[in-house]
Design a protein around this motif. Structure first.
Motif, mmCIF file in Angstrom:
data_model
loop_
_atom_site.group_PDB
_atom_site.id
_atom_site.type_symbol
_atom_site.label_atom_id
_atom_site.label_comp_id
_atom_site.label_asym_id
_atom_site.label_seq_id
_atom_site.Cartn_x
_atom_site.Cartn_y
_atom_site.Cartn_z
ATOM 1 N N MET A 1 0.820 -1.201 0.000
ATOM 2 C CA MET A 1 0.000 0.000 0.000
ATOM 3 C C MET A 1 0.867 1.268 0.000
ATOM 4 O O MET A 1 0.478 2.266 -0.602
ATOM 5 C CB MET A 1 -0.941 -0.008 1.201
ATOM 6 C CG MET A 1 -1.888 1.179 1.184
ATOM 7 S SD MET A 1 -3.242 1.066 2.320
ATOM 8 C CE MET A 1 -2.628 2.006 3.665
ATOM 9 N N TRP A 66 -7.460 3.176 -6.027
ATOM 10 C CA TRP A 66 -6.839 1.958 -5.511
ATOM 11 C C TRP A 66 -6.574 2.103 -4.012
ATOM 12 O O TRP A 66 -6.870 1.202 -3.226
ATOM 13 C CB TRP A 66 -5.557 1.700 -6.273
ATOM 14 C CG TRP A 66 -4.931 0.346 -6.107
ATOM 15 C CD1 TRP A 66 -5.322 -0.670 -5.270
ATOM 16 C CD2 TRP A 66 -3.779 -0.133 -6.803
ATOM 17 N NE1 TRP A 66 -4.489 -1.747 -5.419
ATOM 18 C CE2 TRP A 66 -3.528 -1.446 -6.358
ATOM 19 C CE3 TRP A 66 -2.947 0.416 -7.758
ATOM 20 C CZ2 TRP A 66 -2.458 -2.211 -6.831
ATOM 21 C CZ3 TRP A 66 -1.893 -0.351 -8.237
ATOM 22 C CH2 TRP A 66 -1.653 -1.648 -7.770
ATOM 23 N N SER A 69 -9.752 1.913 -2.009
ATOM 24 C CA SER A 69 -10.356 0.576 -1.974
ATOM 25 C C SER A 69 -9.856 -0.260 -0.800
ATOM 26 O O SER A 69 -10.515 -1.216 -0.402
ATOM 27 C CB SER A 69 -10.080 -0.162 -3.290
ATOM 28 O OG SER A 69 -8.722 -0.589 -3.367
ATOM 29 N N TYR A 70 -8.723 0.100 -0.233
ATOM 30 C CA TYR A 70 -8.193 -0.644 0.905
ATOM 31 C C TYR A 70 -9.025 -0.454 2.169
ATOM 32 O O TYR A 70 -8.982 -1.282 3.068
ATOM 33 C CB TYR A 70 -6.737 -0.246 1.193
ATOM 34 C CG TYR A 70 -5.760 -0.866 0.242
ATOM 35 C CD1 TYR A 70 -5.465 -2.223 0.310
ATOM 36 C CD2 TYR A 70 -5.126 -0.105 -0.721
ATOM 37 C CE1 TYR A 70 -4.562 -2.796 -0.568
ATOM 38 C CE2 TYR A 70 -4.216 -0.662 -1.603
ATOM 39 C CZ TYR A 70 -3.938 -2.020 -1.519
ATOM 40 O OH TYR A 70 -3.045 -2.586 -2.392
ATOM 41 N N ASN A 71 -9.731 0.673 2.244
ATOM 42 C CA ASN A 71 -10.540 0.948 3.436
ATOM 43 C C ASN A 71 -11.822 1.663 3.007
ATOM 44 O O ASN A 71 -12.139 2.744 3.507
ATOM 45 C CB ASN A 71 -9.720 1.794 4.422
ATOM 46 C CG ASN A 71 -10.261 1.713 5.823
ATOM 47 O OD1 ASN A 71 -11.314 1.109 6.069
ATOM 48 N ND2 ASN A 71 -9.560 2.328 6.756
#
Length: 141
Positions: A1, A66, A69-71
């Motif tokens: 990340m 992107w 999208s992780y959280n």
């Protein structure tokens, strides 16, 4: 990340470099009186917009999505994030306005003087200040 975040920041810096410099070129182009200078500005504007600005904008959007999208749940519930996204959409519109100006200058159809472009040049600064404050401070509204 962290790699994605690093490249996102690089893309944002490149995009804003174009957003700050291209309108400054418009100022000088609007002031130019000789054909050699006008033709030089046309080339510079086109290359800056197409070669740096648009790819940087696309990279900024893709990498930003992107990262988000992780959280996704956190960002979806954060008002500051939605305000930031709204400002980014406005900035995308500004980017496309710059593209329209590049095309008008290329056709020698610029309807504005250098003073207009001096003011036009200041707009992305205001967006940048607001976005940085939103991202760093993350105010609770």
């Amino acid at each position: 990340m962290l790699w994605i975040k690093a490249f996102h920041i690089v893309a944002v810096v490149c995009w804003f470099a174009m957003l700050f410099y291209l309108p400054r070129l418009f100022v000088y182009h609007a002031m130019a009186e000789d054909e050699i200078s006008k033709e030089r500005f046309k080339v510079m504007e086109r290359k800056l917009y197409r070669g740096i600005g648009t790819p940087s904008m696309v990279a900024t959007i893709v990498l930003g999505a992107w990262l988000a999208s992780y959280n996704g749940a956190y960002y979806a519930a954060s008002i500051w994030f939605w305000i930031k996204l709204s400002l980014i959409f406005i900035l995308i519109g500004y980017h496309h306005m710059c593209g329209a100006m590049v095309k008008k200058f290329a056709r020698d159809e610029n309807p504005h003087g250098h003073v207009y472009f001096r003011w036009f040049n200041e707009f992305p600064v205001l967006i940048l200040i607001a976005v940085v404050i939103l991202v760093v401070v993350k105010p609770n509204f």
